[in-house]
Design a protein around this motif. Structure first.
Motif, PDB file in Angstrom:
ATOM      1  N   LEU A 179     -32.911   5.514 -36.101  1.00 35.52           N
ATOM      2  CA  LEU A 179     -32.197   4.562 -36.938  1.00 35.52           C
ATOM      3  C   LEU A 179     -31.203   5.294 -37.833  1.00 35.52           C
ATOM      4  O   LEU A 179     -31.481   6.377 -38.327  1.00 35.52           O
ATOM      5  N   GLY A 180     -30.038   4.681 -38.005  1.00 34.73           N
ATOM      6  CA  GLY A 180     -29.048   5.226 -38.920  1.00 34.73           C
ATOM      7  C   GLY A 180     -27.982   6.094 -38.296  1.00 34.73           C
ATOM      8  O   GLY A 180     -27.077   6.547 -38.985  1.00 34.73           O
ATOM      9  N   ASP A 181     -28.060   6.315 -36.975  1.00 31.07           N
ATOM     10  CA  ASP A 181     -27.054   7.179 -36.355  1.00 31.07           C
ATOM     11  C   ASP A 181     -25.840   6.405 -35.847  1.00 31.07           C
ATOM     12  O   ASP A 181     -24.892   6.994 -35.347  1.00 31.07           O
ATOM     13  N   GLY A 182     -25.859   5.072 -35.968  1.00 25.96           N
ATOM     14  CA  GLY A 182     -24.710   4.261 -35.574  1.00 25.96           C
ATOM     15  C   GLY A 182     -24.654   3.901 -34.109  1.00 25.96           C
ATOM     16  O   GLY A 182     -23.707   3.258 -33.665  1.00 25.96           O
ATOM     17  N   LEU A 183     -25.660   4.296 -33.325  1.00 25.99           N
ATOM     18  CA  LEU A 183     -25.640   4.029 -31.887  1.00 25.99           C
ATOM     19  C   LEU A 183     -26.347   2.740 -31.501  1.00 25.99           C
ATOM     20  O   LEU A 183     -26.102   2.190 -30.431  1.00 25.99           O
ATOM     21  N   LEU A 184     -27.250   2.257 -32.345  1.00 29.72           N
ATOM     22  CA  LEU A 184     -27.947   1.003 -32.074  1.00 29.72           C
ATOM     23  C   LEU A 184     -27.182  -0.148 -32.717  1.00 29.72           C
ATOM     24  O   LEU A 184     -26.543   0.026 -33.751  1.00 29.72           O
ATOM     25  N   SER A 185     -27.275  -1.317 -32.135  1.00 27.80           N
ATOM     26  CA  SER A 185     -26.596  -2.463 -32.728  1.00 27.80           C
ATOM     27  C   SER A 185     -27.182  -2.779 -34.101  1.00 27.80           C
ATOM     28  O   SER A 185     -28.369  -2.554 -34.355  1.00 27.80           O
ATOM     29  N   GLU A 186     -26.330  -3.284 -34.961  1.00 33.56           N
ATOM     30  CA  GLU A 186     -26.738  -3.607 -36.331  1.00 33.56           C
ATOM     31  C   GLU A 186     -27.922  -4.571 -36.355  1.00 33.56           C
ATOM     32  O   GLU A 186     -28.884  -4.387 -37.096  1.00 33.56           O
ATOM     33  N   GLY A 187     -27.872  -5.601 -35.529  1.00 32.64           N
ATOM     34  CA  GLY A 187     -28.948  -6.592 -35.483  1.00 32.64           C
ATOM     35  C   GLY A 187     -30.250  -6.008 -34.964  1.00 32.64           C
ATOM     36  O   GLY A 187     -31.335  -6.365 -35.427  1.00 32.64           O
ATOM     37  N   PHE A 188     -30.142  -5.101 -33.996  1.00 24.41           N
ATOM     38  CA  PHE A 188     -31.343  -4.477 -33.436  1.00 24.41           C
ATOM     39  C   PHE A 188     -31.995  -3.566 -34.471  1.00 24.41           C
ATOM     40  O   PHE A 188     -33.216  -3.534 -34.591  1.00 24.41           O
ATOM     41  N   VAL A 189     -31.200  -2.843 -35.249  1.00 24.60           N
ATOM     42  CA  VAL A 189     -31.741  -2.003 -36.316  1.00 24.60           C
ATOM     43  C   VAL A 189     -32.486  -2.873 -37.327  1.00 24.60           C
ATOM     44  O   VAL A 189     -33.590  -2.541 -37.755  1.00 24.60           O
ATOM     45  N   ALA A 190     -31.881  -4.010 -37.682  1.00 26.08           N
ATOM     46  CA  ALA A 190     -32.536  -4.924 -38.626  1.00 26.08           C
ATOM     47  C   ALA A 190     -33.859  -5.424 -38.051  1.00 26.08           C
ATOM     48  O   ALA A 190     -34.865  -5.514 -38.764  1.00 26.08           O
ATOM     49  N   CYS A 191     -33.868  -5.727 -36.756  1.00 26.98           N
ATOM     50  CA  CYS A 191     -35.088  -6.194 -36.089  1.00 26.98           C
ATOM     51  C   CYS A 191     -36.164  -5.108 -36.116  1.00 26.98           C
ATOM     52  O   CYS A 191     -37.308  -5.365 -36.494  1.00 26.98           O
ATOM     53  N   LEU A 192     -35.795  -3.880 -35.761  1.00 18.90           N
ATOM     54  CA  LEU A 192     -36.763  -2.784 -35.745  1.00 18.90           C
ATOM     55  C   LEU A 192     -37.297  -2.478 -37.145  1.00 18.90           C
ATOM     56  O   LEU A 192     -38.475  -2.192 -37.317  1.00 18.90           O
ATOM     57  N   THR A 193     -36.421  -2.545 -38.137  1.00 11.75           N
ATOM     58  CA  THR A 193     -36.813  -2.250 -39.509  1.00 11.75           C
ATOM     59  C   THR A 193     -37.821  -3.263 -40.030  1.00 11.75           C
ATOM     60  O   THR A 193     -38.677  -2.934 -40.845  1.00 11.75           O
ATOM     61  N   ASP A 194     -37.735  -4.479 -39.533  1.00  8.94           N
ATOM     62  CA  ASP A 194     -38.586  -5.564 -40.026  1.00  8.94           C
ATOM     63  C   ASP A 194     -39.959  -5.607 -39.355  1.00  8.94           C
ATOM     64  O   ASP A 194     -40.869  -6.252 -39.853  1.00  8.94           O
ATOM     65  N   ILE A 195     -40.109  -4.942 -38.215  1.00  8.57           N
ATOM     66  CA  ILE A 195     -41.357  -5.006 -37.447  1.00  8.57           C
ATOM     67  C   ILE A 195     -42.271  -3.851 -37.854  1.00  8.57           C
ATOM     68  O   ILE A 195     -41.851  -2.707 -37.925  1.00  8.57           O
ATOM     69  N   LYS A 196     -43.526  -4.160 -38.087  1.00  8.85           N
ATOM     70  CA  LYS A 196     -44.507  -3.132 -38.418  1.00  8.85           C
ATOM     71  C   LYS A 196     -45.054  -2.508 -37.134  1.00  8.85           C
ATOM     72  O   LYS A 196     -45.099  -3.146 -36.092  1.00  8.85           O
ATOM     73  N   GLN A 197     -45.470  -1.262 -37.245  1.00  8.71           N
ATOM     74  CA  GLN A 197     -46.042  -0.562 -36.104  1.00  8.71           C
ATOM     75  C   GLN A 197     -47.228  -1.337 -35.547  1.00  8.71           C
ATOM     76  O   GLN A 197     -48.062  -1.840 -36.292  1.00  8.71           O
ATOM     77  N   ILE A 210     -31.725 -13.164 -27.361  1.00 11.88           N
ATOM     78  CA  ILE A 210     -33.054 -13.254 -27.957  1.00 11.88           C
ATOM     79  C   ILE A 210     -33.893 -12.168 -27.301  1.00 11.88           C
ATOM     80  O   ILE A 210     -33.996 -12.101 -26.081  1.00 11.88           O
ATOM     81  N   LEU A 211     -34.464 -11.306 -28.132  1.00  7.65           N
ATOM     82  CA  LEU A 211     -35.274 -10.197 -27.642  1.00  7.65           C
ATOM     83  C   LEU A 211     -36.689 -10.314 -28.160  1.00  7.65           C
ATOM     84  O   LEU A 211     -36.901 -10.740 -29.286  1.00  7.65           O
ATOM     85  N   GLU A 212     -37.630  -9.910 -27.337  1.00  7.52           N
ATOM     86  CA  GLU A 212     -38.985  -9.741 -27.823  1.00  7.52           C
ATOM     87  C   GLU A 212     -39.204  -8.240 -27.928  1.00  7.52           C
ATOM     88  O   GLU A 212     -39.070  -7.510 -26.954  1.00  7.52           O
ATOM     89  N   VAL A 213     -39.486  -7.776 -29.129  1.00 10.09           N
ATOM     90  CA  VAL A 213     -39.566  -6.343 -29.411  1.00 10.09           C
ATOM     91  C   VAL A 213     -40.967  -5.994 -29.891  1.00 10.09           C
ATOM     92  O   VAL A 213     -41.523  -6.675 -30.743  1.00 10.09           O
ATOM     93  N   SER A 214     -41.532  -4.931 -29.329  1.00 11.38           N
ATOM     94  CA  SER A 214     -42.823  -4.404 -29.763  1.00 11.38           C
ATOM     95  C   SER A 214     -42.619  -2.980 -30.227  1.00 11.38           C
ATOM     96  O   SER A 214     -41.987  -2.180 -29.538  1.00 11.38           O
ATOM     97  N   VAL A 215     -43.159  -2.659 -31.383  1.00  5.81           N
ATOM     98  CA  VAL A 215     -43.093  -1.298 -31.909  1.00  5.81           C
ATOM     99  C   VAL A 215     -44.474  -0.689 -31.736  1.00  5.81           C
ATOM    100  O   VAL A 215     -45.445  -1.142 -32.343  1.00  5.81           O
ATOM    101  N   THR A 216     -44.567   0.327 -30.877  1.00  4.80           N
ATOM    102  CA  THR A 216     -45.863   0.942 -30.600  1.00  4.80           C
ATOM    103  C   THR A 216     -46.112   2.177 -31.454  1.00  4.80           C
ATOM    104  O   THR A 216     -47.261   2.508 -31.724  1.00  4.80           O
ATOM    105  N   ALA A 217     -45.051   2.862 -31.865  1.00  6.08           N
ATOM    106  CA  ALA A 217     -45.231   4.064 -32.683  1.00  6.08           C
ATOM    107  C   ALA A 217     -43.983   4.299 -33.526  1.00  6.08           C
ATOM    108  O   ALA A 217     -42.882   3.958 -33.124  1.00  6.08           O
ATOM    109  N   ILE A 218     -44.205   4.873 -34.692  1.00  6.06           N
ATOM    110  CA  ILE A 218     -43.102   5.242 -35.584  1.00  6.06           C
ATOM    111  C   ILE A 218     -43.310   6.685 -35.988  1.00  6.06           C
ATOM    112  O   ILE A 218     -44.365   7.047 -36.503  1.00  6.06           O
ATOM    113  N   ASP A 219     -42.318   7.508 -35.743  1.00  7.51           N
ATOM    114  CA  ASP A 219     -42.368   8.910 -36.136  1.00  7.51           C
ATOM    115  C   ASP A 219     -41.485   9.074 -37.362  1.00  7.51           C
ATOM    116  O   ASP A 219     -40.270   9.056 -37.264  1.00  7.51           O
ATOM    117  N   ASP A 220     -42.093   9.206 -38.511  1.00  7.88           N
ATOM    118  CA  ASP A 220     -41.309   9.356 -39.731  1.00  7.88           C
ATOM    119  C   ASP A 220     -41.474  10.751 -40.332  1.00  7.88           C
ATOM    120  O   ASP A 220     -41.348  10.946 -41.539  1.00  7.88           O
TER     121      ASP A 220
END
Length: 140
Positions: free
Chosen positions: A19-37, A83-93
């Motif tokens: 996230l933050g490198d400018g390569l993902l769509s703005e809406g997709f970043v917002a979607c990923l940011t909102d989903i918990k692992q 419309i996407l269905e997104v699952s977050v399986t892991a977050i490496d922070d």
């Protein structure tokens, strides 16, 4: 229909994203940011939010028509959506602290600021005013 391009910045169903490198769509970043692992969500992304920060003018106009950019961007122009269905399986922070402006050295802050200001300026020149302002302010 959308052009044949990985306009989210990814290939296939399973992927890793930075996230933050400018390569993902703005809406997709917002979607990923909102989903918990470990959870899933359905996200609707439309119009200019389908665009990544870093895309060519041709890609920009293939997704959002040139008429939109040439208008005051408030006209009722039919824009694509997905419309996407997104699952977050892991977050490496593990690098989170390194990216935190509060813990960066002054040189790192200046470099980050310059990258974001340049990206914001490029977005402004592409008439992506809302996104340009947001990115530019991240760099100030």
């Amino acid at each position: 229909s959308l052009p044949d391009r990985s306009w989210f910045g990814l290939d296939g169903n399973d992927f890793e994203a930075k996230l933050g490198d400018g390569l993902l769509s703005e809406g997709f970043v917002a979607c990923l940011t909102d989903i918990k692992q470990g959870s899933s969500a359905k996200c609707t992304i439309a119009g200019e939010c389908l665009l990544p920060d870093l895309c060519s003018e041709e890609e920009q106009h293939a997704i959002v028509p040139v008429e939109y950019w040439n208008s005051d961007q408030s006209e009722d122009i039919d824009l694509p959506s997905v419309i996407l269905e997104v699952s977050v399986t892991a977050i490496d922070d593990t690098g989170k602290k390194r990216r935190d402006p509060m813990t960066m050295s002054l040189q790192q802050k200046e470099e980050r600021s310059q990258v974001l200001k340049e990206r914001g300026t490029a977005l402004y020149k592409a008439r992506r005013f809302r996104r340009a302002e947001s990115v530019w302010h991240e760099g100030v």
